[in-house]
Design an enzyme around this catalytic site. Sequence first.
Site, PDB file in Angstrom:
ATOM      1  N   GLU A 174       0.598  -1.208   0.152  1.00  0.00           N
ATOM      2  CA  GLU A 174       0.148   0.244  -0.032  1.00  0.00           C
ATOM      3  C   GLU A 174       0.784   1.203  -0.050  1.00  0.00           C
ATOM      4  OE1 GLU A 174      -2.135   0.531   3.642  1.00  0.00           O
ATOM      5  OE2 GLU A 174      -0.488  -0.109   4.905  1.00  0.00           O
ATOM      6  N   CYS A 194       3.215   8.343   2.043  1.00  0.00           N
ATOM      7  CA  CYS A 194       3.574   7.099   2.763  1.00  0.00           C
ATOM      8  C   CYS A 194       3.977   5.905   2.002  1.00  0.00           C
ATOM      9  CB  CYS A 194       2.583   6.953   3.819  1.00  0.00           C
ATOM     10  SG  CYS A 194       2.996   5.561   5.078  1.00  0.00           S
ATOM     11  N   CYS A 203       6.634  -8.125   6.494  1.00  0.00           N
ATOM     12  CA  CYS A 203       7.535  -7.644   7.498  1.00  0.00           C
ATOM     13  C   CYS A 203       7.998  -8.682   8.545  1.00  0.00           C
ATOM     14  CB  CYS A 203       7.254  -6.409   8.169  1.00  0.00           C
ATOM     15  SG  CYS A 203       8.706  -5.650   9.331  1.00  0.00           S
ATOM     16  N   CYS A 247       6.122  -7.122  14.725  1.00  0.00           N
ATOM     17  CA  CYS A 247       5.601  -6.328  15.940  1.00  0.00           C
ATOM     18  C   CYS A 247       3.871  -6.710  16.208  1.00  0.00           C
ATOM     19  CB  CYS A 247       5.610  -4.864  15.800  1.00  0.00           C
ATOM     20  SG  CYS A 247       7.339  -4.361  15.507  1.00  0.00           S
ATOM     21  N   CYS A 296       1.049  -4.378  14.731  1.00  0.00           N
ATOM     22  CA  CYS A 296       1.094  -4.130  13.416  1.00  0.00           C
ATOM     23  C   CYS A 296       0.464  -5.184  12.525  1.00  0.00           C
ATOM     24  CB  CYS A 296       2.443  -3.642  13.147  1.00  0.00           C
ATOM     25  SG  CYS A 296       2.873  -3.508  11.310  1.00  0.00           S
ATOM     26  N   SER A 341      11.539   5.518   8.563  1.00  0.00           N
ATOM     27  CA  SER A 341      11.102   5.076   9.708  1.00  0.00           C
ATOM     28  C   SER A 341      11.759   3.618  10.078  1.00  0.00           C
ATOM     29  CB  SER A 341       9.614   5.048  10.014  1.00  0.00           C
ATOM     30  OG  SER A 341       9.083   4.562  11.076  1.00  0.00           O
ATOM     31  N   CYS A 353      -1.311   2.643   9.006  1.00  0.00           N
ATOM     32  CA  CYS A 353      -0.325   1.812   8.452  1.00  0.00           C
ATOM     33  C   CYS A 353      -0.725   0.055   8.900  1.00  0.00           C
ATOM     34  CB  CYS A 353       0.890   2.180   9.690  1.00  0.00           C
ATOM     35  SG  CYS A 353       1.390   3.732   9.603  1.00  0.00           S
TER      36      CYS A 353
HETATM   37  N1  SAH Z   1       9.232  -0.846   9.887  1.00  0.00           N
HETATM   38  C1  SAH Z   1       9.369   0.522  10.060  1.00  0.00           C
HETATM   39  C2  SAH Z   1       8.580   1.440   9.228  1.00  0.00           C
HETATM   40  C3  SAH Z   1       7.120   1.100   8.900  1.00  0.00           C
HETATM   41  S1  SAH Z   1       5.813   1.157  10.364  1.00  0.00           S
HETATM   42  C4  SAH Z   1       8.996   0.855  11.542  1.00  0.00           C
HETATM   43  O1  SAH Z   1       8.388   0.197  12.303  1.00  0.00           O
HETATM   44  O2  SAH Z   1       9.464   1.906  11.899  1.00  0.00           O
HETATM   45  C5  SAH Z   1       5.365   2.805  10.352  1.00  0.00           C
HETATM   46  C6  SAH Z   1       4.728   3.217  11.471  1.00  0.00           C
HETATM   47  O3  SAH Z   1       3.454   2.719  11.740  1.00  0.00           O
HETATM   48  C7  SAH Z   1       5.554   2.628  12.801  1.00  0.00           C
HETATM   49  O4  SAH Z   1       6.013   3.793  13.682  1.00  0.00           O
HETATM   50  C8  SAH Z   1       4.657   1.804  13.363  1.00  0.00           C
HETATM   51  O5  SAH Z   1       4.834   1.937  14.613  1.00  0.00           O
HETATM   52  C9  SAH Z   1       3.197   2.188  13.056  1.00  0.00           C
HETATM   53  N2  SAH Z   1       2.212   1.287  13.024  1.00  0.00           N
HETATM   54  C10 SAH Z   1       2.179  -0.018  12.925  1.00  0.00           C
HETATM   55  N3  SAH Z   1       1.199  -0.626  13.133  1.00  0.00           N
HETATM   56  C11 SAH Z   1       0.290   0.311  13.590  1.00  0.00           C
HETATM   57  C12 SAH Z   1      -1.048   0.401  14.174  1.00  0.00           C
HETATM   58  N4  SAH Z   1      -1.938  -0.790  14.458  1.00  0.00           N
HETATM   59  N5  SAH Z   1      -1.445   1.559  14.474  1.00  0.00           N
HETATM   60  C13 SAH Z   1      -0.862   2.644  14.626  1.00  0.00           C
HETATM   61  N6  SAH Z   1       0.430   2.693  14.116  1.00  0.00           N
HETATM   62  C14 SAH Z   1       1.055   1.614  13.660  1.00  0.00           C
HETATM   63 FE1  SF4 Z   2       7.420  -4.284  10.584  1.00  0.00          FE
HETATM   64 FE2  SF4 Z   2       7.321  -1.702  11.244  1.00  0.00          FE
HETATM   65 FE3  SF4 Z   2       5.065  -3.254  11.151  1.00  0.00          FE
HETATM   66 FE4  SF4 Z   2       7.071  -3.693  13.267  1.00  0.00          FE
HETATM   67  S1  SF4 Z   2       5.886  -1.855  12.886  1.00  0.00           S
HETATM   68  S2  SF4 Z   2       6.192  -5.367  11.927  1.00  0.00           S
HETATM   69  S3  SF4 Z   2       8.951  -3.152  11.912  1.00  0.00           S
HETATM   70  S4  SF4 Z   2       6.155  -2.591   9.442  1.00  0.00           S
END
Ligand code: SAH
Ligand code: SF4
Length: 382
Positions: free
Chosen positions: A95, A108, A115, A119, A122, A210, A352
């Site tokens: 996306e 973005c 990934c 996390c 996410c 990021s 995200c």
């Molecule tokens: N992998 C990198 C970049 C992509 S994620 C990273 O983790 O920084 C980009 C941002 O989206 C990160 O700050 C992540 O914490 C946020 N993000 C991921 N899942 C989310 C969610 N469910 N709600 C809000 N932000 C989220």
């Molecule tokens: Fe990957 Fe960033 Fe999502 Fe963590 S927050 S799973 S590093 S995309």
Amino acid sequence: MTVKQLINLLGLPPQAMQEQVATWGGKPFRARQLMRWIHQRGVRDFNDMSDLAKDFRALLQQNAVVHALPLNFQKLSADGTYKWLFDVGLGNAIETVYIPEQERGTLCVSSQAGCAVACPFCSTGYQGFSRNLTSAEIIGQLWYANQVLKDKPLTARLNAATAQSPQPVSNVVFMGMGEPLLNYSQVLPALQIMVDDNAYGLSRRRVTVSTSGVVPMIDRLARDCPVALAVSLHAPNDELRDQLVPLNRKYPLAQLLSACDRYLQYAPRDFITFEYIMLDGVNDADVHVSQLIEIAKRVRCKLNLIPFNPFPQSGLKRSPAARVREFAQKLMDAGVVVTVRKTRGDDIDAACGQLAGDIRDRTRIAQRLPNRARITIHQEPA
Ligand code: SAH
Ligand code: SF4
């Protein structure tokens, strides 16, 4: 019979473009002309590159292409946020989200399909890792967005949604799917194209990588192309961060904060942005405020508090708005620079990592109900 591999020029940074053009007997200025045609004018057909010599154009036809990603669909939110879903093969999609604001337009972009960092908050992490995007696929997202934003009928719809003309893409953030610093060999050329004056000409402070904290690659980025850096902190101590950002087990906080400090010597801004998702009852207690204050004393930073976008599998909840305000106030009282991210494009799941999970569910629904109409807009830009 061997099938000739055509070179996709979309992903070549300036130096590689010069070297490629030299193999066809072209001078460096030809490479610069090509960059401008492709990235600034959005031209894909070599025949339309009118100031290139005819025989050079013929060479390009035989050996090269300008190939962007195939589009699955695009959606426009009521607040003018635009979202594209691109097909990257084998049932995977990535996306890209465009967020218009008064003074700027932020894109973005994604750097990987899925990934591996996993996390738990996410949804991209829940999908697992599929593959790295190529530099052409990363730049393709910016190239495509610029074409759409130049497209008159579409911008008329954007105007209607926002009651103002959409800004062209002025900022890029690597906050879509994937961990950019685990795909460094492709992210670096994409960054070099973004900041090149013959391509997108974005200043380094308007491009933000990021990362969840790939320490050695933060140092490489500082040397190779020091753009603005955002670090997904999400927890102020190792015990909690090991859970929320599993990469922390490999690169714990002390190492990460030292890398941030080193990066500041090269960064185009005099602070690092720390991202911090507010999770109810997980990382939003007063003890976390105190620990964050200690971190802010150690690294010059801005703390960006992000309301969590919930999705069913996570089992996590967004901190209540009053708690976020209180948390932010306590940090500010201690002199920490804090911002709270506004959520945008909620009605189209532009948050995200949310969309690609969505599309898989949708595919399953579509399989069960083959005649179900899909409410999507599919339009190739001119
Ligand atoms: N992998 C990198 C970049 C992509 S994620 C990273 O983790 O920084 C980009 C941002 O989206 C990160 O700050 C992540 O914490 C946020 N993000 C991921 N899942 C989310 C969610 N469910 N709600 C809000 N932000 C989220
Ligand atoms: Fe990957 Fe960033 Fe999502 Fe963590 S927050 S799973 S590093 S995309």
